[in-house]
Design a protein around this motif. Structure first.
Motif, mmCIF file in Angstrom:
data_model
loop_
_atom_site.group_PDB
_atom_site.id
_atom_site.type_symbol
_atom_site.label_atom_id
_atom_site.label_comp_id
_atom_site.label_asym_id
_atom_site.label_seq_id
_atom_site.Cartn_x
_atom_site.Cartn_y
_atom_site.Cartn_z
ATOM 1 N N LEU A 102 -25.874 -9.178 -28.794
ATOM 2 C CA LEU A 102 -25.608 -10.599 -28.994
ATOM 3 C C LEU A 102 -25.867 -11.395 -27.717
ATOM 4 N N HIS A 103 -25.568 -10.807 -26.583
ATOM 5 C CA HIS A 103 -25.842 -11.487 -25.318
ATOM 6 C C HIS A 103 -27.347 -11.667 -25.137
ATOM 7 N N ALA A 104 -28.110 -10.615 -25.398
ATOM 8 C CA ALA A 104 -29.571 -10.679 -25.241
ATOM 9 C C ALA A 104 -30.213 -11.636 -26.250
ATOM 10 N N ALA A 105 -29.572 -11.828 -27.392
ATOM 11 C CA ALA A 105 -30.108 -12.727 -28.416
ATOM 12 C C ALA A 105 -29.785 -14.190 -28.136
ATOM 13 N N THR A 106 -28.846 -14.444 -27.231
ATOM 14 C CA THR A 106 -28.404 -15.826 -27.015
ATOM 15 C C THR A 106 -28.676 -16.348 -25.608
ATOM 16 N N ASP B 14 -25.401 -23.191 -15.863
ATOM 17 C CA ASP B 14 -24.465 -22.431 -15.025
ATOM 18 C C ASP B 14 -23.420 -21.715 -15.876
ATOM 19 N N TYR B 15 -22.932 -22.404 -16.911
ATOM 20 C CA TYR B 15 -21.931 -21.798 -17.784
ATOM 21 C C TYR B 15 -22.512 -20.598 -18.526
ATOM 22 N N VAL B 16 -23.704 -20.762 -19.084
ATOM 23 C CA VAL B 16 -24.355 -19.653 -19.793
ATOM 24 C C VAL B 16 -24.547 -18.473 -18.841
ATOM 25 N N ALA B 17 -24.993 -18.745 -17.618
ATOM 26 C CA ALA B 17 -25.251 -17.684 -16.637
ATOM 27 C C ALA B 17 -23.972 -16.985 -16.170
ATOM 28 N N SER B 18 -22.833 -17.599 -16.391
ATOM 29 C CA SER B 18 -21.576 -17.016 -15.925
ATOM 30 C C SER B 18 -21.101 -15.850 -16.798
ATOM 31 N N PHE B 19 -21.735 -15.634 -17.944
ATOM 32 C CA PHE B 19 -21.324 -14.567 -18.857
ATOM 33 C C PHE B 19 -22.176 -13.324 -18.665
ATOM 34 N N THR B 20 -21.518 -12.184 -18.720
ATOM 35 C CA THR B 20 -22.212 -10.906 -18.606
ATOM 36 C C THR B 20 -22.303 -10.264 -19.990
ATOM 37 N N PRO B 21 -23.244 -9.359 -20.179
ATOM 38 C CA PRO B 21 -23.311 -8.644 -21.459
ATOM 39 C C PRO B 21 -21.995 -7.930 -21.794
ATOM 40 N N GLN C 212 -19.046 -8.921 -21.424
ATOM 41 C CA GLN C 212 -18.077 -9.830 -22.032
ATOM 42 C C GLN C 212 -18.299 -9.997 -23.543
ATOM 43 N N PHE C 213 -19.460 -9.600 -24.026
ATOM 44 C CA PHE C 213 -19.765 -9.721 -25.448
ATOM 45 C C PHE C 213 -19.502 -8.425 -26.200
ATOM 46 N N GLU C 214 -19.088 -7.378 -25.491
ATOM 47 C CA GLU C 214 -18.816 -6.103 -26.149
ATOM 48 C C GLU C 214 -17.711 -6.280 -27.178
ATOM 49 N N GLY C 215 -17.971 -5.796 -28.369
ATOM 50 C CA GLY C 215 -17.015 -5.921 -29.461
ATOM 51 C C GLY C 215 -17.128 -7.229 -30.226
ATOM 52 N N ALA C 216 -17.988 -8.126 -29.781
ATOM 53 C CA ALA C 216 -18.116 -9.426 -30.445
ATOM 54 C C ALA C 216 -18.618 -9.298 -31.878
#
Length: 166
Positions: free
Chosen positions: A5-9, A98-105, A107-111
């Protein structure tokens, strides 16, 4: 290979928001070359019943930040919609980047098992994370980015398909 999901967004938001920044720069240059106030773009609409240019940019940014927050399971930050100049819109796009860049893959685990709830004026929309990304947030994000592009193109700003694709 599976697509996370991180890679898709995050990369999609980053690319298009950077493209949007370039369009705003070209709009500024277009206005300066023709000696008019670049802030004239802010009220542009393709039809009387549509939201103006400023809201198109704000909503594209809100879609990206909302998606990142929801998929990470954190509260969506509230940003006031007070931008009144092209410079302020550029600042909002940069803040979104900046906000988008602040998230790591991580953090999306289990999403993918998380229910995504999007409040609207009349109801709450409920999605699986995958359906939210594929059928709601990405189409909505691209709709508002494309409308921003179309408004500038319609106003005579010299942008084309390569500018859209980046």
């Amino acid at each position: 290979m599976s697509l996370t999901l991180h890679a898709a967004t995050a990369p999609a938001f980053t690319r298009m928001l950077n493209n949007l920044l370039a369009w705003l720069d070209k709009a500024q240059a277009h206005a300066e070359a023709r000696k008019f106030d670049a802030n004239n773009y802010l009220g542009l609409r393709l039809a009387p019943d549509m939201l103006p240019f400023t809201r198109q940019v704000q909503i594209a940014c809100d879609g990206a930040k909302g998606c990142m927050a929801r998929l990470a399971g954190v509260e969506v930050p509230k940003w006031d919609d007070t931008e009144a100049t092209l410079d302020e819109l550029r600042a909002r796009v940069r803040r979104t980047l900046d906000y988008v860049a602040s998230f790591t893959p991580a953090q999306f685990e289990g999403a993918e098992s998380r229910e995504i709830v999007v409040p609207t004026r009349t109801a709450e929309l409920r999605f699986t994370a995958e359906d939210y990304v594929r059928h709601f947030v990405l189409p909505n994000f691209y709709f508002h980015a494309t409308t921003t592009y179309a408004l500038l193109r319609h106003a005579g700003v010299e942008i084309g398909k390569r500018d859209y694709l980046g």
